[in-house]
Design a protein around this motif. Structure first.
Motif, PDB file in Angstrom:
ATOM      1  N   ASN A  17     -11.052   7.024  -4.461  1.00 60.47           N
ATOM      2  CA  ASN A  17     -10.534   7.718  -6.052  1.00 60.47           C
ATOM      3  C   ASN A  17     -11.692   8.630  -6.355  1.00 60.47           C
ATOM      4  OD1 ASN A  17      -8.596   5.458  -5.891  1.00 60.47           O
ATOM      5  ND2 ASN A  17     -10.098   4.005  -6.212  1.00 60.47           N
TER       6      ASN A  17
ATOM      7  N   GLN B   8       0.755  -1.281   0.264  1.00 65.15           N
ATOM      8  CA  GLN B   8       0.321   0.107   0.111  1.00 65.15           C
ATOM      9  C   GLN B   8       1.061   1.170   0.161  1.00 65.15           C
ATOM     10  OE1 GLN B   8      -3.343   0.132  -0.374  1.00 65.15           O
ATOM     11  NE2 GLN B   8      -3.626   2.492  -0.101  1.00 65.15           N
TER      12      GLN B   8
ATOM     13  N   GLN C 160     -14.329  -0.262   0.510  1.00 70.09           N
ATOM     14  CA  GLN C 160     -13.571   0.589  -0.131  1.00 70.09           C
ATOM     15  C   GLN C 160     -13.334   1.744  -0.916  1.00 70.09           C
ATOM     16  OE1 GLN C 160      -9.745  -0.402  -1.426  1.00 70.09           O
ATOM     17  NE2 GLN C 160      -8.804   0.018   0.116  1.00 70.09           N
TER      18      GLN C 160
HETATM   19  C1  BGC Z   1      -6.878   1.429  -2.919  1.00 71.76           C
HETATM   20  C2  BGC Z   1      -7.033   2.414  -4.139  1.00 71.76           C
HETATM   21  C3  BGC Z   1      -6.969   4.202  -4.128  1.00 71.76           C
HETATM   22  C4  BGC Z   1      -5.600   3.779  -3.611  1.00 71.76           C
HETATM   23  C5  BGC Z   1      -5.111   5.219  -2.415  1.00 71.76           C
HETATM   24  C6  BGC Z   1      -5.740   1.378  -2.492  1.00 71.76           C
HETATM   25  O1  BGC Z   1      -5.822   0.585  -1.354  1.00 71.76           O
HETATM   26  O2  BGC Z   1      -7.486   0.160  -3.707  1.00 71.76           O
HETATM   27  O3  BGC Z   1      -8.197   2.049  -5.339  1.00 71.76           O
HETATM   28  O4  BGC Z   1      -6.716   4.244  -4.976  1.00 71.76           O
HETATM   29  O5  BGC Z   1      -5.223   2.487  -1.795  1.00 71.76           O
HETATM   30  O6  BGC Z   1      -3.793   5.527  -1.826  1.00 71.76           O
END
Ligand code: BGC
Length: 474
Positions: free
Chosen positions: A282, A163, A276
């Motif tokens: 997003n 992440q 999420q």
């Molecule tokens: C999500 C993505 C998002 C990102 C932002 C991820 O955990 O799955 O969709 O763009 O985090 O940091």
């Protein structure tokens, strides 16, 4: 079903290490493995983030580019990702985690170079789908692989490297877009992703297969060699192999996902995935500059605010990595999602008070609230979703179960991406942010009631606990 039964303290770290130096060296080997693999996360973030800037310059090569063409260039990546996530889950159960990551890296190289050298718009659109296949595959196979290689006491932090790399990828994409915009160099914006893609391929060649996959496929001697490399010298390698073995053989089918114990976990994964996305991260990552610009901020102020939000995203992910194995997954998840709700209500109230165009003071409140929202996501739902779906499922069907949750994530991402701007026009900015705030509250409540704690447990302990908790609460 209430199954947060795993939050009892469990000692998994064993006695103090006999060989501190060897423990450090082993630690370094695992950190190195996680860092190489997390290049997949970097590519995920970069490729999803880069498009907003590149879109502005496609007309310099292809003439008239319609709004629909732009939607295709953006949206087909998300559809490709859903397909890629589905395929790679199946494949990584069958041929192994490592070959899938190698294949993913190759598809990345092919896709980004294809996009960079596109002779026609339709080629670019097709290549965005190909890149999507790789993004979806990486989003599943990287956390899966790291979770199976990592020792339990640092698994949360190591899986969350993915992440962190993802958020860095988004930030780098924003900066690259900004730097290359004066030359309208959209081809280079896409093409630069070939560098981490090649590094992922070469780096992965130096890495071994996941020990869990090896054991579930009967390749015990190889599994032992890998575990000796990635565990401390005093670790009971044979004990770990026996534990993995005790969980059964490798034969599995999608039908198994309907078994009552697994079904409940699949539902948790899918709801985590959907929450999420439908809580709007997003919309902020992709549309913040548009929104802020429309709200009255100048062009460069909007871009600067966007970079600031990107920096908060990275910074709070670092905090999450530091905390995740200490305070646990649930605290970050529930606390973070509640913070998101509060911040979204603040954005909504700001728009409600000032209308769609904000004055100077209101714009500052809105930007600050969006930063708090992003930070709250980054410390909770961002990393914890990807971590939990790599921890919750039985080893034999881990790839398949993860692919369902990952597909749900990409599907929900797609739906939000295509409906957000319409929603803003239909129910206004204030209305949209109120809806996102309520969805975040609903998410926090659901997480509080249903999501189990997995901190500090081995994957095998989690598997046994999950099965036992379903027997207790059928
Ligand atoms: C999500 C993505 C998002 C990102 C932002 C991820 O955990 O799955 O969709 O763009 O985090 O940091």
């Amino acid at each position: 079903m209430t199954i947060h039964t795993l939050d009892r303290p469990v000692t998994v770290t064993g006695p103090p290490p006999a060989h501190d130096a060897s423990r450090e060296a082993v630690g370094r080997a695992v950190v190195w493995t996680a860092s190489i693999t997390a290049l997949g996360g970097l590519l995920f973030g970069y490729d999803t983030g880069v498009v907003s800037g590149a879109l502005l310059f496609l007309h310099t090569s292809f003439g008239n580019v319609s709004a629909f063409d732009k939607e295709l260039v953006t949206g087909l990546l998300l559809m490709g990702a859903a397909v890629g996530a589905f395929g790679s889950g199946r494949l990584s159960d069958r041929i192994g985690r490592r070959p899938v990551i190698l294949l993913t890296a190759s598809v990345f190289v092919f896709g980004v170079l294809g996009a960079a050298f596109s002779p026609a718009l339709w080629v670019l659109i097709a290549m965005r789908f190909v890149i999507g296949l790789a993004v979806g595959s990486a989003s599943l196979s990287v956390p899966l692989y790291i979770s199976e290689v990592a020792p339990p006491r640092v698994r949360g932090a190591l899986v969350s490297f993915n992440q962190l790399a993802l958020t860095l990828g988004i930030l780098v994409a924003f900066l690259v877009d900004y730097a290359l915009s004066s030359n309208a160099a959209w081809r280079l914006m896409f093409g630069l992703a070939a560098i981490p893609a090649v590094l992922l391929f070469v780096g992965m060649l130096t890495q071994a297969e996941s020990p869990v996959w090896l054991v579930t496929h009967g390749r015990i001697a190889e599994a032992r060699r890998v575990l000796v490399r990635v565990r401390s010298r005093d670790h009971d390698v044979d004990g770990e192999i026996d534990e993995i073995r005790a969980l059964g053989d490798r034969k599995s089918s999608y039908r198994e996902l309907l078994r009552p114990d697994v079904r409940k976990l699949v539902a948790i994964g899918v709801l985590l995935a959907v929450f999420q996305q439908i809580t709007g991260i997003n919309t902020v990552i992709y549309y913040a500059p548009t929104l802020l610009h429309q709200a009255g901020l100048g062009n460069s102020a909007s871009l600067l605010a966007n970079v600031g939000i990107g920096v908060v995203n990275v910074g709070m992910t670092v905090v999450a990595i530091w905390l995740i194995d200490k305070v646990g997954r649930r605290a970050l998840l529930i606390g973070g999602t509640t913070g998101m709700a509060v911040a979204l209500f603040a954005v909504a109230a700001t728009f409600a008070a000032s209308g769609n165009t904000l004055g100077h003071a209101a714009a500052i409140v809105a930007v600050a609230s969006l930063a708090v929202y992003t930070g709250s996501f980054a410390i909770g739902l961002g990393p914890v979703f990807w971590l939990l779906i790599s921890e919750l499922y039985p080893a034999r069907i881990r790839g398949k179960s993860m692919s369902i949750a990952t597909m749900a994530n990409w599907g929900a991402n797609f739906v939000v991406a295509i409906s957000f701007l319409t929603l803003l026009n239909t129910i206004s900015n204030a209305g949209t942010f109120f809806v996102l705030g309520f969805l975040s509250l609903a998410a926090a409540t659901y997480f509080w009631r249903k999501v189990p704690e997995t901190k500090g447990l081995t994957l095998e302990e989690i598997e046994r606990e999950m099965a036992a908790s379903t027997t207790r609460n059928p």
